[in-house]
Design a protein around this motif. Structure first.
Motif, short mmCIF file in Angstrom:
data_model
loop_
_atom_site.label_atom_id
_atom_site.label_comp_id
_atom_site.label_asym_id
_atom_site.label_seq_id
_atom_site.Cartn_x
_atom_site.Cartn_y
_atom_site.Cartn_z
N TYR A 182 2.18 14.30 10.32
CA TYR A 182 2.68 13.59 9.37
C TYR A 182 3.83 12.93 10.17
CZ TYR A 182 6.33 12.71 5.78
OH TYR A 182 7.24 12.22 5.18
N ARG A 183 4.72 13.45 11.18
CA ARG A 183 5.61 12.52 11.62
C ARG A 183 5.06 11.52 12.52
NH1 ARG A 183 9.52 9.22 12.37
NH2 ARG A 183 10.87 9.56 14.21
N ILE A 220 4.98 5.40 2.04
CA ILE A 220 4.75 6.92 2.08
C ILE A 220 5.75 7.43 0.65
CG2 ILE A 220 4.70 9.22 3.15
CD1 ILE A 220 3.78 7.96 5.49
N ILE A 221 5.19 8.15 -0.11
CA ILE A 221 5.81 8.85 -1.12
C ILE A 221 5.84 10.59 -0.64
CG2 ILE A 221 6.34 9.56 -3.37
CD1 ILE A 221 6.43 6.80 -2.90
N ARG A 222 6.84 11.36 -0.18
CA ARG A 222 6.88 12.70 -0.13
C ARG A 222 7.57 13.27 -1.12
NH1 ARG A 222 5.76 16.12 4.50
NH2 ARG A 222 6.37 18.12 3.86
N ILE A 266 1.01 -1.08 0.09
CA ILE A 266 -0.02 -0.06 -0.10
C ILE A 266 0.95 1.33 0.06
CG2 ILE A 266 -1.67 1.35 1.16
CD1 ILE A 266 -2.82 -1.40 2.26
N VAL A 267 0.51 2.00 -1.15
CA VAL A 267 1.41 3.33 -1.31
C VAL A 267 0.70 4.24 -0.98
CG1 VAL A 267 2.75 4.64 -2.80
CG2 VAL A 267 3.10 2.30 -3.08
N LEU A 268 0.99 5.47 -0.09
CA LEU A 268 0.21 6.66 0.36
C LEU A 268 0.94 7.73 -0.36
CD1 LEU A 268 -0.43 6.04 4.12
CD2 LEU A 268 -1.91 5.60 2.19
N ASN A 269 0.24 8.32 -1.36
CA ASN A 269 1.09 9.11 -2.11
C ASN A 269 0.82 10.68 -1.68
OD1 ASN A 269 2.32 10.08 -4.81
ND2 ASN A 269 0.22 10.57 -5.80
N GLY A 270 1.89 11.20 -1.10
CA GLY A 270 1.86 12.71 -0.42
C GLY A 270 1.41 12.77 0.70
N ARG A 271 1.74 14.09 1.40
CA ARG A 271 1.69 14.35 2.81
C ARG A 271 0.24 13.83 3.07
NH1 ARG A 271 2.88 20.00 5.65
NH2 ARG A 271 1.17 20.60 4.61
N ARG A 298 8.22 2.73 5.29
CA ARG A 298 9.47 3.58 4.71
C ARG A 298 8.71 4.57 4.17
NH1 ARG A 298 14.46 1.08 1.36
NH2 ARG A 298 15.16 0.85 3.63
N VAL A 299 9.57 5.64 3.90
CA VAL A 299 9.34 7.16 3.50
C VAL A 299 10.07 7.20 2.19
CG1 VAL A 299 9.21 9.72 3.41
CG2 VAL A 299 8.37 8.22 5.28
N VAL A 300 9.65 7.53 1.17
CA VAL A 300 10.62 7.70 -0.32
C VAL A 300 10.29 9.19 -0.51
CG1 VAL A 300 10.59 7.25 -2.75
CG2 VAL A 300 10.03 5.36 -1.25
N ALA A 301 11.39 9.85 -0.52
CA ALA A 301 11.78 11.08 -0.86
C ALA A 301 11.84 11.19 -2.54
CB ALA A 301 12.71 11.68 -0.08
N VAL A 302 11.61 12.35 -3.29
CA VAL A 302 11.55 12.46 -4.47
C VAL A 302 12.87 13.04 -4.99
CG1 VAL A 302 9.27 12.39 -4.98
CG2 VAL A 302 10.11 14.31 -4.83
N SER A 303 13.44 13.64 -4.08
CA SER A 303 14.96 14.26 -4.35
C SER A 303 15.82 13.95 -3.20
CB SER A 303 14.68 15.80 -4.44
OG SER A 303 14.03 16.34 -3.45
N ASP A 304 17.07 14.09 -3.08
CA ASP A 304 18.01 14.08 -2.25
C ASP A 304 17.72 14.91 -1.18
OD1 ASP A 304 19.31 11.98 -3.70
OD2 ASP A 304 20.83 12.84 -4.27
#
Length: 352
Positions: free
Chosen positions: A115-116, A97-99, A73-78, A124-130
């Motif tokens: 959110y925290r 989670i995709i942030r 299950i992927v939660l897309n965005g905050r 896991r949280v996936v961030a779209v940039s470093d």
């Protein structure tokens, strides 16, 4: 259709041949059609106002199937991330989670506090940039966060050639690609370019500030408001410079597309721009957000790079940034990393 929906279409195109992707969302015909074209599936759960409640009901009804799937299950965005505790409780599955956005810098921001709390129930949280991932790591050292930079499917046309190099006294055609809203700096760019007789500015995008900006510059022959366009890649080939006046970004598709189209980029000095362009990109082409005087100086530098020595300085700058993006933001790299995250979360044969 917003950025979150566009990301889902891009994700379907990225992993759809390997993973069965089902998007559970408020009813949205454009998203459903786009997913169908890309091999994904869509489950519309009514109007936006009731969608969270409907999603929770759906998760409860499907909890046994999800557990036996296996499924991720992927939660897309905050906004979606706030559902993580409920997802964990109803299904027993820890979501990913995709942030997409930078963390708020406001002290005591309630949304970030919630959110925290939600991330404690996620795998896991996936961030779209470093730099978005680094923000998470600095603020919450115990959080499991990974960076998977967004990717570009854009075609790779030839680099800037002599036909696009202008004489030193020629008018240079510049582009801005942005939503017309506060924080994007479009008004700063327009104001600076109007004062520079050597720049013809074309603004691609729409938004809440469109009416005011059009009215403000209706008598200016050097500023052209193009609105939203569906053929941006082909339109950018008519330009020579891309300007971004944004005050903050988590990731800039517009900048990457400009580089891939062979444009020399003049941009604000913010982490998202530095990350995409790299350390070797000329520092003189960066300017502080909101500083119109510095922007005009950077445009003068860009003109010299484009004109001196048959534009060799511009070629080197564009080639370096372009090679970086093609390697670092390639679909292959992103696909491999997303599949690794999904595999770890639900097994090699997991659907998402």
């Amino acid at each position: 259709m917003g950025g979150g929906e566009v990301f889902l279409l891009r994700l379907a195109e990225l992993v759809g041949s390997t993973i069965h992707l089902v998007v559970v969302s408020p009813s949205l015909a454009a998203l459903e059609a786009g997913l169908t074209q890309r091999g994904g599936a869509f489950l519309g759960l009514g109007a936006r106002g009731w969608v969270r409640w409907n999603i929770l009901r759906w998760l409860w009804r499907c909890r046994r199937e999800l557990r036996s799937g296996p499924a991720v299950i992927v939660l897309n965005g905050r906004g979606a991330a706030y559902l993580a505790p409920s997802v964990r409780l109803l299904t027993g599955l820890a979501p990913v989670i995709i942030r997409h956005t930078c963390l708020s810098s406001l002290q005591g921001d309630l949304k970030e506090a919630v959110y925290r709390l939600a991330t404690r129930f996620a795998r896991r949280v996936v961030a779209v940039s470093d730099h978005v991932a680094a923000e998470h790591a600095r603020r919450w050292a115990d959080l499991d966060v990974v960076s998977i930079p967004n990717w570009f499917f854009a075609p790779t046309p030839p680099l800037l050639d002599k036909a696009r190099i202008c004489a030193s006294d020629a008018t240079l055609r510049a582009a801005v690609v942005a939503r017309l809203e506060p924080g994007k700096g479009v008004e700063d760019v327009a104001a600076a370019c109007v004062k520079d007789a050597g720049i013809e500015l074309h603004v691609y995008g729409d938004g809440v500030m469109a009416g005011r900006l059009r009215a403000l510059y209706k008598n200016s022959p050097s500023v052209h408001w193009e609105g939203h366009v569906d053929d941006l890649s082909s339109r950018l080939t008519e330009d020579v410079i891309l300007i971004s006046g944004s005050y903050s970004e988590s990731f800039s598709y517009a900048l990457g597309e400009g580089v891939l189209a062979g444009l020399l980029c003049v941009v604000t000095d913010i982490p998202a721009h530095r990350e995409l362009l790299g350390d070797d990109y000329p520092r003189t082409l960066f300017f502080p957000p909101g500083d119109q005087v510095a922007l005009r100086r950077s445009l003068q530098v860009a003109r010299r790079l484009l004109c001196d020595g048959s534009g060799e300085g511009a070629r080197r700058a564009i080639a370096g940034a372009r090679n970086r993006i093609l390697h670092r933001n390639s679909p292959d790299a992103a696909r491999e990393r997303y599949l690794a995250v999904f595999s770890a979360a639900g097994g090699e044969d997991a659907g998402v």
